[in-house]
Design an enzyme around this catalytic site. Structure first.
Site, PDB file in Angstrom:
ATOM      1  N   ASP A 146     -11.957   2.783  -8.071  1.00 22.67           N
ATOM      2  CA  ASP A 146     -10.578   2.995  -8.524  1.00 22.67           C
ATOM      3  C   ASP A 146     -10.396   2.611  -9.993  1.00 22.67           C
ATOM      4  OD1 ASP A 146     -10.392   3.530  -5.847  1.00 22.67           O
ATOM      5  OD2 ASP A 146      -8.501   2.464  -5.564  1.00 22.67           O
ATOM      6  N   ALA A 157      -5.315  -0.121  -9.018  1.00 20.67           N
ATOM      7  CA  ALA A 157      -6.174   0.076 -10.191  1.00 20.67           C
ATOM      8  C   ALA A 157      -5.375   0.676 -11.344  1.00 20.67           C
ATOM      9  CB  ALA A 157      -7.347   0.982  -9.832  1.00 20.67           C
ATOM     10  N   ALA A 158      -4.463   1.586 -11.022  1.00 16.32           N
ATOM     11  CA  ALA A 158      -3.674   2.234 -12.081  1.00 16.32           C
ATOM     12  C   ALA A 158      -2.794   1.211 -12.790  1.00 16.32           C
ATOM     13  CB  ALA A 158      -2.819   3.345 -11.482  1.00 16.32           C
ATOM     14  N   ILE A 174       3.127   2.771  -3.770  1.00 16.39           N
ATOM     15  CA  ILE A 174       2.384   1.516  -3.666  1.00 16.39           C
ATOM     16  C   ILE A 174       1.758   1.378  -2.274  1.00 16.39           C
ATOM     17  CG2 ILE A 174       2.662  -1.017  -3.681  1.00 16.39           C
ATOM     18  CD1 ILE A 174       4.887  -0.633  -5.760  1.00 16.39           C
ATOM     19  N   SER A 189      -0.614   2.935  -0.810  1.00 14.49           N
ATOM     20  CA  SER A 189      -0.675   4.245  -0.123  1.00 14.49           C
ATOM     21  C   SER A 189      -2.032   4.915  -0.244  1.00 14.49           C
ATOM     22  CB  SER A 189       0.387   5.183  -0.731  1.00 14.49           C
ATOM     23  OG  SER A 189       1.636   4.583  -0.620  1.00 14.49           O
ATOM     24  N   GLY A 190      -3.037   4.178  -0.698  1.00 14.24           N
ATOM     25  CA  GLY A 190      -4.380   4.752  -0.770  1.00 14.24           C
ATOM     26  C   GLY A 190      -4.610   5.605  -1.994  1.00 14.24           C
ATOM     27  N   LEU A 191      -3.658   5.591  -2.934  1.00 14.25           N
ATOM     28  CA  LEU A 191      -3.766   6.451  -4.130  1.00 14.25           C
ATOM     29  C   LEU A 191      -4.150   5.656  -5.368  1.00 14.25           C
ATOM     30  CD1 LEU A 191      -0.685   8.801  -3.501  1.00 14.25           C
ATOM     31  CD2 LEU A 191      -3.093   9.185  -2.903  1.00 14.25           C
ATOM     32  N   GLY A 192      -4.641   4.428  -5.145  1.00  9.38           N
ATOM     33  CA  GLY A 192      -5.137   3.642  -6.275  1.00  9.38           C
ATOM     34  C   GLY A 192      -4.049   3.062  -7.154  1.00  9.38           C
ATOM     35  N   SER A 193      -2.901   2.741  -6.571  1.00 10.82           N
ATOM     36  CA  SER A 193      -1.812   2.177  -7.403  1.00 10.82           C
ATOM     37  C   SER A 193      -2.252   0.848  -8.015  1.00 10.82           C
ATOM     38  CB  SER A 193      -0.543   1.965  -6.572  1.00 10.82           C
ATOM     39  OG  SER A 193      -0.705   0.877  -5.655  1.00 10.82           O
TER      40      SER A 193
HETATM   41  N1  LIG Z   1       4.252  -0.311  -9.770  1.00  6.68           N
HETATM   42  C1  LIG Z   1       3.649  -1.480  -9.508  1.00  6.68           C
HETATM   43  N2  LIG Z   1       4.125  -2.625 -10.068  1.00  6.68           N
HETATM   44  C2  LIG Z   1       3.518  -3.813  -9.816  1.00  6.68           C
HETATM   45  N3  LIG Z   1       2.439  -3.966  -9.003  1.00  6.68           N
HETATM   46  C3  LIG Z   1       1.950  -2.852  -8.416  1.00  6.68           C
HETATM   47  C4  LIG Z   1       2.515  -1.559  -8.638  1.00  6.68           C
HETATM   48  N4  LIG Z   1       1.796  -0.644  -7.904  1.00  6.68           N
HETATM   49  C5  LIG Z   1       0.833  -1.354  -7.260  1.00  6.68           C
HETATM   50  N5  LIG Z   1       0.929  -2.660  -7.558  1.00  6.68           N
HETATM   51  C6  LIG Z   1       0.074  -3.733  -7.029  1.00  6.68           C
HETATM   52  O1  LIG Z   1      -0.963  -3.133  -6.235  1.00  6.68           O
HETATM   53  C7  LIG Z   1      -0.797  -3.545  -4.863  1.00  6.68           C
HETATM   54  C8  LIG Z   1      -1.161  -2.377  -3.931  1.00  6.68           C
HETATM   55  O2  LIG Z   1      -2.556  -2.207  -4.091  1.00  6.68           O
HETATM   56  P1  LIG Z   1      -3.491  -1.762  -2.845  1.00  6.68           P
HETATM   57  O3  LIG Z   1      -3.200  -2.646  -1.679  1.00  6.68           O
HETATM   58  O4  LIG Z   1      -4.870  -1.686  -3.357  1.00  6.68           O
HETATM   59  O5  LIG Z   1      -2.932  -0.313  -2.487  1.00  6.68           O
HETATM   60  P2  LIG Z   1      -3.275   1.085  -3.208  1.00  6.68           P
HETATM   61  O6  LIG Z   1      -3.857   1.890  -2.129  1.00  6.68           O
HETATM   62  O7  LIG Z   1      -1.933   1.570  -3.686  1.00  6.68           O
HETATM   63  O8  LIG Z   1      -4.239   0.786  -4.329  1.00  6.68           O
HETATM   64  C9  LIG Z   1       0.654  -3.962  -4.726  1.00  6.68           C
HETATM   65  O9  LIG Z   1       0.796  -4.899  -3.659  1.00  6.68           O
HETATM   66  C10 LIG Z   1       0.897  -4.626  -6.082  1.00  6.68           C
HETATM   67  O10 LIG Z   1       0.351  -5.934  -6.115  1.00  6.68           O
HETATM   68  C1  LIG Z   2     -11.587   1.277   0.418  1.00  8.75           C
HETATM   69  C2  LIG Z   2     -12.074   1.551  -1.004  1.00  8.75           C
HETATM   70  O1  LIG Z   2     -13.286   2.300  -0.934  1.00  8.75           O
HETATM   71  C3  LIG Z   2     -11.031   2.344  -1.786  1.00  8.75           C
HETATM   72  C4  LIG Z   2      -9.637   1.682  -1.815  1.00  8.75           C
HETATM   73  O2  LIG Z   2      -8.672   2.573  -2.364  1.00  8.75           O
HETATM   74  P1  LIG Z   2      -7.100   2.166  -2.363  1.00  8.75           P
HETATM   75  O3  LIG Z   2      -6.964   0.778  -2.952  1.00  8.75           O
HETATM   76  O4  LIG Z   2      -6.640   2.161  -0.910  1.00  8.75           O
HETATM   77  O5  LIG Z   2      -6.393   3.214  -3.178  1.00  8.75           O
HETATM   78  C5  LIG Z   2     -12.338   0.181  -1.660  1.00  8.75           C
HETATM   79  C6  LIG Z   2     -13.231   0.280  -2.921  1.00  8.75           C
HETATM   80  O6  LIG Z   2     -13.840   1.329  -3.181  1.00  8.75           O
HETATM   81  O7  LIG Z   2     -13.287  -0.749  -3.628  1.00  8.75           O
HETATM   82 MG   LIG Z   3      -5.978  -0.276  -4.205  1.00  3.73          MG
END
Ligand SMILES: Nc1ncnc2c1ncn2[C@@H]1O[C@H](COP(=O)(O)OP(=O)(O)O)[C@@H](O)[C@H]1O
Ligand SMILES: C[C@@](O)(CCOP(=O)(O)O)CC(=O)O
Ligand SMILES: [Mg+2]
EC number: 2.7.1.36
Length: 290
Positions: free
Chosen positions: A137, A95-96, A87, A89-93
């Site tokens: 994402d 959106a997933a 979570i 970590s920049g890996l699109g958690s």
């Molecule tokens: N396994 C999960 N269960 C519930 N919410 C999640 C989970 N993984 C991610 N999220 C949601 O996504 C947020 C992280 O998103 P973001 O800041 O965009 O980082 P990322 O780079 O992982 O996309 C978390 O704070 C939470 O709200």
């Molecule tokens: C910074 C950005 O280009 C990607 C964000 O990726 P992540 O949520 O950090 O996995 C934002 C976007 O494309 O909407």
């Molecule tokens: Mg994100």
């Protein structure tokens, strides 16, 4: 019903893609799983918390349910989330989890959403939470595969292995996207020119022009220039480059992950040194799990 959606690695173009420039992105073989069960109340169980609809603790999941209800009103649902994607970590958690929840809701309540309708809902959720977003994402979590964005030109990466090293610092996308927007308001043309450089890098990389290590190094310099790198990320990038691995931030930065590209041997050695993981492109996007 249970569904899943992949995380992603942005190889080139993060942040610039929010302002209409090109990015090269691939889904990866880490997935978020969501189960949706009809219920008379709303309940969300995740590694983060167990709540009802909660736009603070579960913003993406709660907005996903809200957006889904615009398509098909429901009295309640129990959502259970498990994820392989680190979570923030920049890996699109984000959106997933959004796409996996929407796909599970679609299956459980038989809404008959097409992939494009699923993507559109996920893109709205991203904007609900982040205020700004490119939709990259949500697109790649919905469709899987590797692409040049925004044209959605497919890219065949084959078994292109990538090292992911986590900086140990959280990367909150909404905060980083807002930070870059403030810098752009302050410096205007300077930031636009930086985005143009990143745009050219993405196009060259997609066309197979230029040495990928040089393109990644210049992209990383541009991300540092717009203020999304950190001391720890700079150290990791420098140390990986010393091992013959091209490296840059992937995702929003401000922490999160560094992606590394190089020989399998160098990646394996670095994965041990940095407790990193090696990921591969994922062809499949959102899917219902048996
Ligand atoms: N396994 C999960 N269960 C519930 N919410 C999640 C989970 N993984 C991610 N999220 C949601 O996504 C947020 C992280 O998103 P973001 O800041 O965009 O980082 P990322 O780079 O992982 O996309 C978390 O704070 C939470 O709200
Ligand atoms: C910074 C950005 O280009 C990607 C964000 O990726 P992540 O949520 O950090 O996995 C934002 C976007 O494309 O909407
Ligand atoms: Mg994100």
């Amino acid at each position: 019903m249970k569904a899943s959606a992949p995380g992603k690695v942005i190889l080139f173009g993060e942040h610039a893609v929010v302002y209409g420039r090109h990015a090269v992105v691939t889904a990866i073989n880490l997935r978020c799983y969501a189960e949706a069960l009809k219920s008379s109340t709303f309940r969300i169980e995740s590694p983060i918390a167990t709540t009802s609809l909660d736009f603070e603790k579960h913003p993406y999941v709660s907005y996903a349910i809200k957006r889904f209800m615009e398509v098909k009103p429901i009295d309640g649902v129990k959502i259970k989330i498990e994820s392989e994607i680190p979570i923030a970590s920049g890996l699109g958690s984000s959106a997933a989890v959004t796409v996996a929840v929407l796909k599970a809701l679609d299956a459980e309540f038989d809404a008959g959403l097409s992939d494009e309708e699923l993507f559109e809902l996920a893109r709205k959720v991203e904007l609900d939470v982040q205020g700004r977003g490119s939709g990259t994402d949500p697109f790649v979590s919905t469709y899987g595969g590797a692409w040049l964005i925004p044209e959605r030109k497919p890219l065949d990466l084959g078994e292109f292995r990538m090292l992911i090293v986590n900086s140990g610092e959280e990367s909150i996308t909404s905060e980083m996207v807002a930070k870059v927007a403030r810098l752009r308001d302050e410096l205007g043309d300077v930031v636009e020119r930086i985005f143009d450089v990143i745009d050219t890098i993405s196009l060259k990389a997609f066309a197979g022009e230029g040495e990928i290590s040089r393109l990644m190094a210049v992209n990383q310099c541009m991300l540092k220039a717009i203020g999304v790198s950190t001391k720890r990320i700079d150290e990791i990038v420098e140390e990986l480059e010393g091992l013959g691995i091209a490296a840059k931030i992937t995702g929003a930065g401000g922490g999160g992950s560094v992606v590394g590209v190089g020989s399998d041997e160098a990646l394996q050695r670095a994965a041990k040194l940095f407790s990193g993981i090696i990921v591969e492109p994922e062809r499949e996007g959102a899917r219902v799990e048996d």
